[in-house]
Write a protein that holds these residues in place. Structure first.
Motif, PDB file in Angstrom:
ATOM      1  N   GLU A  98       3.888  -6.307  -4.062  1.00  0.00           N
ATOM      2  CA  GLU A  98       4.505  -6.072  -2.756  1.00  0.00           C
ATOM      3  C   GLU A  98       4.052  -7.158  -1.796  1.00  0.00           C
ATOM      4  N   HIS A 101       5.620  -5.669   2.661  1.00  0.00           N
ATOM      5  CA  HIS A 101       6.405  -4.435   2.545  1.00  0.00           C
ATOM      6  C   HIS A 101       7.680  -4.615   1.709  1.00  0.00           C
ATOM      7  N   SER A 102       7.780  -5.695   0.948  1.00  0.00           N
ATOM      8  CA  SER A 102       8.972  -5.882   0.117  1.00  0.00           C
ATOM      9  C   SER A 102       8.571  -6.639  -1.147  1.00  0.00           C
ATOM     10  N   SER A 127       4.988  -1.537 -10.556  1.00  0.00           N
ATOM     11  CA  SER A 127       4.584  -2.201  -9.315  1.00  0.00           C
ATOM     12  C   SER A 127       3.072  -2.113  -9.131  1.00  0.00           C
ATOM     13  N   SER A 132      -0.345   1.043  -1.110  1.00  0.00           N
ATOM     14  CA  SER A 132       1.018   1.498  -1.413  1.00  0.00           C
ATOM     15  C   SER A 132       1.376   1.342  -2.881  1.00  0.00           C
ATOM     16  N   ARG A 136       6.877   0.179  -1.910  1.00  0.00           N
ATOM     17  CA  ARG A 136       7.875  -0.243  -0.918  1.00  0.00           C
ATOM     18  C   ARG A 136       8.739  -1.374  -1.469  1.00  0.00           C
ATOM     19  N   GLU A 139      11.349   0.373  -3.678  1.00  0.00           N
ATOM     20  CA  GLU A 139      12.431   1.035  -2.947  1.00  0.00           C
ATOM     21  C   GLU A 139      13.449   0.018  -2.429  1.00  0.00           C
ATOM     22  N   HIS A 140      12.995  -1.166  -2.026  1.00  0.00           N
ATOM     23  CA  HIS A 140      13.936  -2.213  -1.625  1.00  0.00           C
ATOM     24  C   HIS A 140      14.746  -2.701  -2.824  1.00  0.00           C
ATOM     25  N   SER A 158       3.034   2.681 -11.024  1.00  0.00           N
ATOM     26  CA  SER A 158       2.505   1.953  -9.870  1.00  0.00           C
ATOM     27  C   SER A 158       0.989   1.945  -9.907  1.00  0.00           C
TER      28      SER A 158
END
Length: 207
Positions: A98, A101-102, A127, A132, A136, A139-140, A158
């Motif tokens: 990540e 946040h992406s 991931s 996190s 995130r 999800e993107h 994850s």
């Protein structure tokens, strides 16, 4: 066996043929943790008769960076090898960190240079990151892949605070949970991969 419809012959893959899974390693940063996660994941697929894997490491690709609607000869030449590998795959697994946040920009570049190669195939996600766990980024990616007619399987793997979870040899310190998560994700990927492969053998996808 072969299926002939409307003058077109399509070769059907046996229902029990291993699923060809392209495993995409999405980080190209210097000092990246990605190979540790990739090695761990590939060790979960080794010996699994349901899948055969092809590791596509973005750090080893020489992709054009400026997108054009109609790639020219030079761009096509640079894309040819990876495009063929993506097209040959029945399914995908993306291993991603990540970033802000992406997900990493080189992964978006790889995705955007292709379209038909992705369509009507499933994708699973592994991931890693800090607190996190890279979720995130996942999800993107689900939104991006949905636009390309890719089926995202529900369950993911994850790693939260990933650097503290593996020893110096790349072995997970407490593997029971991640092993179970990987099995669940792969079971879903194989189900969808076989279902979509069989469906396309009968009728081409019209996305």
């Amino acid at each position: 066996m072969d299926l002939t419809t409307a003058g077109t012959t399509a070769t059907l893959a046996p229902a029990t043929a291993p699923l060809k899974v392209a495993v995409i390693l999405a980080s190209n940063r210097e000092g990246r943790f990605a190979p540790v996660v990739a090695d761990w994941f590939l060790s979960r697929t080794d010996g699994d008769p349901a899948v055969v894997t092809d590791l596509i490491d973005i750090a080893g690709l020489d992709l054009p960076t400026a997108l054009s609607y109609r790639p020219g000869p030079e761009e096509q030449a640079r894309l040819a090898e990876v495009s063929g590998r993506l097209a040959d795959a029945d399914a995908f697994v993306v291993i991603t960190p990540e970033y802000n946040h992406s997900y990493p920009a080189p992964l978006k570049n790889l995705i955007d240079w292709h379209r038909a190669e992705w369509q009507a195939k499933p994708v699973g996600f592994v991931s890693y990151g800090g607190v996190s766990g890279g979720l995130r980024a996942v999800e993107h990616l689900r939104q991006v892949f949905a636009e390309l007619h890719v089926v995202g399987v529900r369950d993911t793997v994850s790693f939260h605070n990933a650097g503290a979870l593996f020893d110096d040899e790349g072995r997970h310190l407490d593997p029971a949970g991640p092993d179970a998560a990987a099995k669940t994700m792969l079971d879903q990927l194989v189900w969808w991969g076989r279902a979509l492969r069989d469906a396309k053998d009968v009728r081409p996808y019209g996305g």
